[in-house]
Design an enzyme around this catalytic site. Structure first.
Site, PDB file in Angstrom:
ATOM      1  N   GLU A   1       0.924  -1.400   0.171  1.00  0.00           N
ATOM      2  CA  GLU A   1      -0.051   0.111  -0.061  1.00  0.00           C
ATOM      3  C   GLU A   1       1.107   1.574   0.042  1.00  0.00           C
ATOM      4  OE1 GLU A   1      -3.272  -0.313  -0.483  1.00  0.00           O
ATOM      5  OE2 GLU A   1      -2.933  -2.522  -0.444  1.00  0.00           O
TER       6      GLU A   1
ATOM      7  N   HIS B   1       2.000   1.894  -4.174  1.00  0.00           N
ATOM      8  CA  HIS B   1       0.717   2.685  -4.097  1.00  0.00           C
ATOM      9  C   HIS B   1       0.203   4.042  -3.156  1.00  0.00           C
ATOM     10  CE1 HIS B   1      -1.843  -0.696  -6.127  1.00  0.00           C
ATOM     11  NE2 HIS B   1      -1.873  -0.890  -5.620  1.00  0.00           N
TER      12      HIS B   1
END
Length: 674
Positions: A455, A458
């Site tokens: 994450e 991202h």
């Protein structure tokens, strides 16, 4: 106040002082009484059964003066001389004072022929007050005591059988009756004040109401009101609500029916119901008929598999004839709603049937604010809640989504024992609707570490390459929905179209999660499956539909968003095999270039990537501002409002606790997860 139309059926008022008889309750009481009588008859009147003796034994007890009481009754059915004798024997009972007394003992019964001497003997054997000589039972008494319960039960059986067969015949003949319901005036209706966020659609249907109220104003210049209006739009945009508002504003009868109500297992029933519905409408003209989900009955003819004679097609043919056939339907206005206009038959959409198609689109920022104000009337909001900011933060939300947003926020506030809904509940409800509810799933340290770096990849790439259209909102490793972690991106405005650069940025951000895992662990997992699928889908659209590749502005294939059986089953490829290979190569090149681009960005910002990932392992949720601080300063300076869960709390499935109320800068945006 306007007067009701003359043709509107009126329900006669009930007469005061005259009570209504409940037929079902009366039948229940009759059945209970019949059951009691039958049980009484079969049980012989209840009580303990006496001993059965012979007449000679009774006479012997009389000679021995052992009879306490007697009752003699003649049986009329025997022709005379035959008697029934019941009574009780005597017994000695010693009292508390030691004296013996004669009391009543066992009961007995006997039946047989008695002579005059026997009568004298029985009468003299007992005291006069304990002897009774009843008259002979008649045929009427026998009928009342024995035959009447049977007749009563038989009559109830015949009555219920008659009602059953009568109801069955009525239902069999009622299949052809229309199921359209006419809304009564005393029922709570919506009005145009309750419709917000679709002003253009409201104006189109408002013309119908004005024509019905004052038709001469339009007829003076030769105007003709549309015979049918088709409401088209995504689910939840308020198509049915608009129809309800027309029913509330129009002072004419309003019939409502669903498209599935025409469909039945019997052949010819759908067409018969269509004819019956229009027959009812003609009797109440002028009137409005609303057909919800018309795609259930109005699908394109000839597209089915297995034969040309289809029950649904016969229903559609009947609907087409009734809407604009030889006879016509003056004074009947048809309003229909659907979210699948692509599957409707072309004959149904032509002028004369549906003259006007009204598109009810998703609301813009002003429409969302008006919708929130309508639904906020039923919810206690804090005075500091800014509905305009909530509208800016929810692009892409339909009217149903906004109603659900306020309802979820009210439930969250009630769960926290608050008396009013505050902005924090609205934001939490928005994240729950857009990204899913937080789930407390137990993960070991290796899974949490891989998810954190995934994450963080991202977040770092999106924060670096974003051009301001889709800023980073939050990044978390708390599972939401089916994802173990999530990077949330919220657009600043309504996205009406996207450029090639913005689409490439989406693909680049999607590839960053897999690269984030690979940089740290040297391996990658299947957690990037949805990212790869999303990137491939965008790249395929760029090549095949939007002309954003070296193949030029050419559309390859047909859009398969709505697959219609019968139309798509015979679709052939409209390009050569060589073109298909070039398409595959172009899609691969787009994805591969963005993969290498994301890899370069993460290598340049490796320190910020590590800072964000370690912060996620510690705090579990970070705001977009924290990621920008890691990129700019190499560290997170703003306090984090979320306290990390301990292993014990994660095992106990408890929710995170907010320990600091420092407000963080949040973008004026709305949920649109990348």
């Amino acid at each position: 106040m306007s007067q009701p139309p003359k043709n509107t059926p009126q329900i006669p008022p009930e007469k005061p002082g005259v009570p209504r008889i409940d037929g079902k309750l009366l039948l229940i009481w009759v059945g209970v009484i019949a059951l009691i009588l039958s049980l009484f008859y079969m049980g012989g009147g209840g009580g303990q059964l006496p001993n059965q003796l012979t007449i000679s034994q009774v006479l012997k007890y009389a000679d021995e003066e052992k009879i306490y009481s007697l009752k003699v009754e003649q049986d009329a059915s025997s022709g005379g001389g035959y008697f029934r004798v019941t009574g009780s024997l005597s017994m000695l009972d010693t009292g508390k004072d030691g004296q013996q007394r004669i009391t009543e003992g066992d009961k007995f019964s006997a039946a047989g022929y008695l002579r005059d001497d026997d009568f004298k003997k029985l009468r003299s054997a007992v005291a006069p007050d304990r002897y009774s000589d009843r008259p002979a039972s008649t045929m009427l008494t026998m009928m009342l005591t024995s035959i009447l319960p049977i007749l009563l039960m038989g009559g109830l059986f015949v009555f219920f059988a008659y009602r059953f067969f009568k109801s069955a015949n009525r239902n069999a003949l009622g299949f052809a009756k229309s199921r359209a319901k006419m809304l009564s005036r005393d029922k709570e209706r919506a009005s145009f004040k309750d419709v917000a966020g679709c002003d253009e659609a409201k104006e189109d249907v408002q013309e119908i109401v004005e024509f019905l109220r004052d038709p001469k104003r339009f007829q003076k210049i030769g105007g003709r009101i549309p015979k049918g209006i088709l409401l088209v739009g995504p689910p939840g945009t308020g198509k049915t609500l608009i129809a309800r508002a027309v029913a509330g504003e129009a002072d004419v009868p309003f019939f409502t029916i669903s498209g599935s109500d025409f469909v039945e297992m019997f052949v010819g029933v759908g067409a018969a119901r269509v004819r019956d519905m229009f027959e009812q409408a003609r009797k109440n003209a002028p009137c409005i008929v609303f057909i919800d989900e018309i795609d259930a009955v109005g699908r394109q003819r000839g597209a089915g598999v297995g034969g040309g004679h289809d029950e649904r097609e016969q229903t559609l043919n009947s609907l087409l004839v009734e809407m604009d056939g030889f006879e016509g339907h003056e004074g009947i206005i048809i309003i229909a709603a659907t979210n699948r206009p692509d599957v409707l038959d072309s004959a149904l959409l032509r002028p004369g049937r549906f003259d006007r198609q009204v598109y009810v689109d998703l609301p813009d920022i002003h429409g969302r604010e008006e919708i929130l104000k309508v639904h906020a009337k039923k919810i206690k909001l804090a005075t500091v809640v800014d509905l305009e900011r909530a509208a800016r933060a929810t692009p892409g939300f339909s009217g149903a989504d906004l109603a659900n947003l306020l309802n979820e926020s009210a439930l969250l506030a009630a769960r926290k024992n608050k008396k009013e809904v505050e902005a924090v509940e609205i934001e939490e409800a928005r994240d729950k609707i857009s990204f899913g509810r937080e789930r407390r799933r137990l993960m070991d340290d290796e899974d949490r570490r891989m998810t954190a770096y995934h994450e963080a990849g991202h977040a770092i790439v999106q924060a670096t390459i974003d051009d301001g259209l889709l800023p980073l909102h939050k990044v978390t490793i708390i599972p939401r929905g089916r994802a173990l972690g999530m990077a949330m991106f919220l657009p600043k405005k309504d996205i009406l179209g996207q450029s090639k650069k913005q689409l490439l940025n989406r693909i680049c951000t999607a590839m960053a999660g897999r690269i984030g895992e690979e940089i740290v662990t040297g391996d990658f997992s299947n957690g990037a499956a949805s990212d790869i699928k999303q990137a491939t889908t965008v790249a395929r659209h760029m090549v095949c539909d939007w002309g954003m590749s070296d193949l030029g502005p050419v559309a390859f294939g047909e859009n398969q968003e709505h697959i219609f059986l019968g139309r798509e089953i015979t679709r052939s490829q409209n390009y050569s095999d060589d073109t298909a290979r070039r398409i595959d190569t172009a899609i691969h090149d787009i994805v591969q270039k963005q993969y290498l681009r994301a890899q370069t960005v993460l290598k340049e910002h490796a320190q910020a990537h590590k800072v964000v990932a370690e912060a996620l392992l510690e705090y579990e949720t970070l705001d977009g501002a924290h990621v920008h601080e890691a990129l700019k300063y190499g560290e997170i300076r703003t306090p984090v409002v979320y306290r990390p869960l301990t292993r014990r709390e994660r095992d106990a499935d408890t929710a995170p606790v907010v320990v600091d109320s420092v407000p963080l800068p949040t973008p004026d945006a709305a949920p649109n997860p990348a």
